[in-house]
Design a protein around this motif. Structure first.
Motif, mmCIF file in Angstrom:
data_model
loop_
_atom_site.group_PDB
_atom_site.id
_atom_site.type_symbol
_atom_site.label_atom_id
_atom_site.label_comp_id
_atom_site.label_asym_id
_atom_site.label_seq_id
_atom_site.Cartn_x
_atom_site.Cartn_y
_atom_site.Cartn_z
ATOM 1 N N SER A 176 -7.830 -6.202 -7.377
ATOM 2 C CA SER A 176 -8.409 -5.907 -6.068
ATOM 3 C C SER A 176 -7.394 -5.284 -5.130
ATOM 4 O O SER A 176 -7.748 -4.503 -4.257
ATOM 5 N N SER A 177 -6.127 -5.637 -5.303
ATOM 6 C CA SER A 177 -5.166 -5.081 -4.360
ATOM 7 C C SER A 177 -4.536 -3.780 -4.849
ATOM 8 O O SER A 177 -3.598 -3.297 -4.229
ATOM 9 N N ARG A 218 -2.112 -15.031 3.116
ATOM 10 C CA ARG A 218 -1.545 -13.753 2.670
ATOM 11 C C ARG A 218 -1.146 -12.897 3.852
ATOM 12 O O ARG A 218 -0.185 -12.154 3.797
ATOM 13 N N LEU A 219 -1.937 -12.998 4.923
ATOM 14 C CA LEU A 219 -1.670 -12.114 6.055
ATOM 15 C C LEU A 219 -0.540 -12.653 6.926
ATOM 16 O O LEU A 219 0.271 -11.897 7.446
ATOM 17 N N SER A 275 -13.579 -7.876 1.749
ATOM 18 C CA SER A 275 -12.476 -7.703 2.687
ATOM 19 C C SER A 275 -11.349 -8.681 2.372
ATOM 20 O O SER A 275 -10.177 -8.340 2.417
ATOM 21 N N LYS A 276 -11.722 -9.909 2.014
ATOM 22 C CA LYS A 276 -10.693 -10.892 1.698
ATOM 23 C C LYS A 276 -9.954 -10.512 0.419
ATOM 24 O O LYS A 276 -8.740 -10.676 0.315
ATOM 25 N N LEU A 277 -10.690 -9.993 -0.547
ATOM 26 C CA LEU A 277 -10.044 -9.586 -1.792
ATOM 27 C C LEU A 277 -9.062 -8.448 -1.539
ATOM 28 O O LEU A 277 -7.959 -8.423 -2.089
ATOM 29 N N THR A 278 -9.476 -7.510 -0.703
ATOM 30 C CA THR A 278 -8.602 -6.377 -0.428
ATOM 31 C C THR A 278 -7.331 -6.826 0.270
ATOM 32 O O THR A 278 -6.280 -6.221 0.119
ATOM 33 N N ASN A 279 -7.448 -7.906 1.030
ATOM 34 C CA ASN A 279 -6.239 -8.440 1.661
ATOM 35 C C ASN A 279 -5.365 -9.177 0.664
ATOM 36 O O ASN A 279 -4.348 -9.744 1.044
ATOM 37 N N GLY A 280 -5.765 -9.196 -0.562
ATOM 38 C CA GLY A 280 -4.907 -9.736 -1.605
ATOM 39 C C GLY A 280 -5.056 -11.222 -1.838
ATOM 40 O O GLY A 280 -4.174 -11.856 -2.380
ATOM 41 N N SER A 281 -6.175 -11.798 -1.429
ATOM 42 C CA SER A 281 -6.250 -13.239 -1.638
ATOM 43 C C SER A 281 -6.776 -13.548 -3.048
ATOM 44 O O SER A 281 -7.204 -12.660 -3.771
ATOM 45 N N ASN A 282 -6.722 -14.808 -3.381
ATOM 46 C CA ASN A 282 -6.979 -15.270 -4.743
ATOM 47 C C ASN A 282 -8.384 -14.939 -5.252
ATOM 48 O O ASN A 282 -9.380 -15.304 -4.636
ATOM 49 N N GLU A 283 -8.473 -14.263 -6.392
ATOM 50 C CA GLU A 283 -9.768 -13.811 -6.899
ATOM 51 C C GLU A 283 -10.684 -14.964 -7.254
ATOM 52 O O GLU A 283 -11.881 -14.922 -6.998
ATOM 53 N N GLY A 315 -12.060 -9.214 -10.039
ATOM 54 C CA GLY A 315 -12.923 -9.748 -8.996
ATOM 55 C C GLY A 315 -13.621 -8.644 -8.228
ATOM 56 O O GLY A 315 -14.805 -8.729 -7.932
ATOM 57 N N ALA A 316 -12.850 -7.585 -7.948
ATOM 58 C CA ALA A 316 -13.409 -6.499 -7.153
ATOM 59 C C ALA A 316 -14.610 -5.872 -7.848
ATOM 60 O O ALA A 316 -15.624 -5.588 -7.205
ATOM 61 N N SER A 357 -11.222 -20.142 0.985
ATOM 62 C CA SER A 357 -11.182 -18.681 0.963
ATOM 63 C C SER A 357 -10.647 -18.140 2.286
ATOM 64 O O SER A 357 -9.878 -17.192 2.313
ATOM 65 N N ASP A 360 -6.868 -19.040 2.487
ATOM 66 C CA ASP A 360 -6.096 -18.288 1.510
ATOM 67 C C ASP A 360 -5.818 -16.886 2.018
ATOM 68 O O ASP A 360 -4.715 -16.365 1.899
ATOM 69 N N GLU A 361 -6.848 -16.294 2.651
ATOM 70 C CA GLU A 361 -6.634 -14.959 3.201
ATOM 71 C C GLU A 361 -5.589 -14.991 4.303
ATOM 72 O O GLU A 361 -4.682 -14.168 4.347
ATOM 73 N N GLN A 368 -12.154 -16.602 -4.104
ATOM 74 C CA GLN A 368 -13.086 -15.707 -3.413
ATOM 75 C C GLN A 368 -14.399 -15.560 -4.173
ATOM 76 O O GLN A 368 -15.475 -15.574 -3.588
ATOM 77 N N ARG A 393 0.825 -1.198 0.000
ATOM 78 C CA ARG A 393 0.000 0.000 0.000
ATOM 79 C C ARG A 393 0.866 1.256 0.000
ATOM 80 O O ARG A 393 0.606 2.211 -0.714
#
Lengths: 384, 356
Positions: free
Chosen positions: A205-206, A362-363, B329-337, B295-296, A355, A358-359, B340, A178
């Protein structure tokens, strides 16, 4: 062979730096050898090619670009082809510089920057958490430098247009932190005269909203199965591969799911393993690690016990030790499980936990916990 | 010393403005030059206009979503206060692209803050108010570390006789309380459609664009109050159609460039979800991912669809919102589109199965 697929990014990067060798056509993978080098040579999605062409007609006001789309859809190829049409073939004359940066805490960083006279290329994941520093230092340095107007001399090649800007390609822009993205914001506006960004990313998305609003978004869809097969036919013809039944090409294309790079790599290794002759019965070569994951998925569903979990752990460690990224493992595993399960409730549960984990993957920063957690969770769910 | 480097940079930049207009993005070209030109932020603009007369200015904190004119407002204000010549010595603009750790706050900002104000030339004094203080603009202040922010606290008070601060941020919550309480806050709201429309129309007129009837509305709809995005989009579309005959901007081009998922595709997905057949959902989601849709934006548009549609019960909407919020929220954390999106679609289908 084992590692050729997951390493294809790495390979690509190495090969990118070796364009010269590729141009002469010696010792390169087919993927690189037959990579389209100009806009006219691009094959699939004519809509996009048309868009890029209209951008290259008037290169003076090229906007910042953000290419997004799945792996192996041709983002990089299109981006380089666009640059080629603007600057001429000089963009393929690449060299690597090693740049040094100092963080505020006085740590020295080294970064390889691939550059041509007209552009430079960085990959943020090379620099980990310090990408903000690099963005600030490197890009501002480039951005503040006025391009000397030497194009008028070599004007014949570029059509006499004096472009005063340099392009910066950011690979894997979605892995920019970010902070680094925030650092880009004003640089993009302030120095827009001297610098143009071309960002390539898989998931939008990121990317933060301010960056998106400053870029022209270019969606790069994956080729369809037919388009992939056509590309294979073309390459096969030039490399003199005898294809007895075109159905095998379709099988390859389908198994690669729109990833043209993977398809070409598979095609090449299959051709080489079978003395340049493909029959409809030729076995499809899959990467070893995909097979390992498939087997693991079956074991998870068959034997749901602690001892099985321990065995899975050994396999996971093995995969990780072979540099398969954890995010790839969890994705492959989840989809393998999904294909093998027939109960709807179980399917929903598998995807849900995939899901969640996976999150967490990443964290967090120790992948094995989350992978194991996922497997244990799936075992519980299937047991009911 | 460090501020010298900054001024050098400024000069270099201000020079090309004269002849480089054609290669400039329109967002820069049409950035408001005067406070009056700032669109739709009446509250902030009125207060600031008063300061133009009274020559007194509080510390300021501008916050609001991107593309609402925060940076434009303060730049326009400084231009009106000081005029182009004096601006160089009176205004320090730092943004997230500059290093802004605690060291910079201590050195660069502090040393600039405590300089005595330079005397304006006769010429400037006649044309501009030239109040006796300097302005430090900290753009994108929410990306400053908490340490750096707290280092600012005393600096702001100590030198308040010669220096005013203007902090600009998207999220006011990221500014530490002690700083926020030292500033008068201005909220910049997303532009309402009529104001944004008139601005976009103005740009389109200046650039002599031809467009279909509802295209401008469409552009504004897509950009959701972000004027920068709207103007960016306008420029990109105009560039695409420039070499067509006639160079007409259509809604289709806008859709294509904005990265929004076409309604037909979205409706197809919604229909598949409604059948609650997991296999077809899986195939559909895979197709969407393969054609590269982000995805977003799929999640965003699904949200839009479910909330605005009348055919769903409140209970369903409630549950669906929860799922969408979770996916986002999960997408914003960068997880797989892919995972999700599939999860979201399957969960929504599950709601149907449970008969909500």
């Amino acid at each position: 062979m084992t590692s050729i697929f997951y390493k294809d990014e790495v390979l690509l990067r190495e090969f990118n730096t070796n364009w010269k060798a590729q141009l002469t056509g010696k010792m390169s993978l087919w993927v690189d050898k037959y990579r389209p080098k100009s806009l006219d040579a691009l094959t699939h999605t004519p809509r996009l090619t048309h868009l890029l062409k209209s951008l290259s007609v008037e290169p003076r006001d090229l906007p910042h670009l953000l290419f997004y789309g799945p792996n192996g859809a041709g983002k990089k190829t299109r981006c380089m082809a666009l640059l080629q049409s603007i600057f001429g073939s000089g963009v393929y004359k690449l060299k690597i510089d090693v740049r040094q940066f100092t963080t505020p805490s006085n740590r020295k960083l080294e970064l390889n920057v691939v550059s041509s006279p007209y552009h430079l290329e960085i990959t943020p994941s090379d620099m980990g958490n310090n990408d903000r520093i690099v963005i600030q230092e490197l890009l501002k340095e480039v951005a503040q430098m006025e391009q000397v107007d030497f194009q008028t001399a070599s004007g014949a090649e570029t059509g006499g247009l004096a472009h005063r800007y340099k392009c910066v390609i950011i690979n894997e822009a979605d892995s920019l932190t970010r902070d680094a993205q925030a650092a880009l914001r004003r640089t993009m506006e302030k120095y827009s005269r001297n610098i143009r960004f071309i960002m390539l990313c898989e998931s939008m998305s990121s990317m933060i909203a301010p960056i998106k609003s400053r870029c022209l978004l270019v969606r790069t869809p994956a080729p369809t199965t037919q388009e992939t097969a056509d590309a294979l036919v073309k390459v096969g013809g030039q490399e003199k591969v005898t294809v007895e039944d075109e159905a095998i090409l379709n099988t390859i294309a389908e198994s690669c799911d729109g990833n043209l790079r993977k398809a070409l790599l598979t095609f090449e290794s299959m051709a080489l393993n079978n003395e340049m002759c493909l029959k409809s019965s030729t076995a499809l070569i899959r990467a070893d690690w995909v097979v390992v994951i498939l087997k693991m998925a079956n074991r998870i569903l068959k034997d749901r016990s602690v001892s099985s979990l321990v065995e899975c752990r050994a396999t996971l460690y093995d995969l990780l030790a072979h540099c398969i990224p954890a995010k790839v493992i969890i994705q492959e595993l989840a989809f393998a499980l999904l294909d093998a399960i027939h109960n709807d409730n179980h399917k929903i549960a598998v995807v849900q936990w995939a899901s969640v984990f996976d999150e967490r993957l990443r964290l967090g920063n120790k992948p094995i916990y989350h992978l194991e957690g996922f497997i244990a969770r799936v075992m519980c769910e299937v047991d009911g | 010393m460090s501020s010298e480097g900054f001024f050098a940079k400024r000069q270099k930049l201000s020079q090309p403005e004269n002849h480089g207009d054609d290669s400039k993005p329109w967002v820069e070209k049409y950035r408001p030059k005067k406070l009056e030109d700032v669109t739709a932020q009446d509250h902030a603009v009125n207060v600031l206009k008063k300061t133009l007369q009274s020559a007194n200015l509080p510390h300021m904190l501008f916050y609001g979503p991107p593309g609402t004119g925060k940076t434009s407002t303060i730049l326009a204000l400084t231009k009106e206060l000081y005029g182009p010549a004096l601006m160089k010595s009176r205004v320090l603009e730092l943004n997230a692209s500059d290093e802004r750790g605690i060291a910079i706050v201590r050195d660069k900002i502090k040393s600039f803050a405590r300089l005595t104000v330079s005397k304006p030339s006769q010429n400037d004094r006649e044309k501009y108010p030239c109040p006796p203080y300097k302005i430090i603009i900290l753009d994108e202040a929410d990306s400053m570390t908490a340490d750096a922010q707290s280092a600012l606290r005393r600096t702001m008070e100590n030198y308040s006789n010669v220096t005013r601060f203007c902090l600009i941020c998207n999220y006011v919550t990221r500014i530490i309380d002690p700083l926020a309480s030292r500033c008068s806050k201005f909220r910049f709201k997303p532009l309402d459609s009529s104001n944004a429309l008139s601005r976009v129309q103005y740009v389109a007129k200046e650039e002599r664009l031809q467009y279909d009837e509802h295209v401008l509305e469409k552009i504004l709809d897509v950009s959701q109050g972000d004027l920068r995005r709207a103007i960016m989009l306008l420029q990109s579309t105009s560039k695409i159609v420039k070499h067509l005959d006639p160079p007409q901007i259509t809604a289709l081009t806008v859709d294509e460039l904005a990265g929004t998922v076409p309604t037909e595709l979205l409706n197809e997905l919604v229909a598949k979800i409604a059948t609650a057949n997991l296999e077809t959902i899986k195939i559909n989601v895979r197709e969407m991912i393969k054609s590269g849709w982000s995805g977003a934006s799929v999640v965003n548009q699904l949200h839009h669809y479910y909330i605005n549609s009348d055919q769903y019960s409140t209970a369903f909407k409630n549950k669906a919102s929860w799922l969408i919020f979770d996916a986002d929220s999960k997408l914003t954390n960068g997880s797989n589109e892919h995972i999700q999106l599939l999860n979201l679609a399957m969960k929504l289908a599950d709601l149907y199965r449970k008969g909500l």
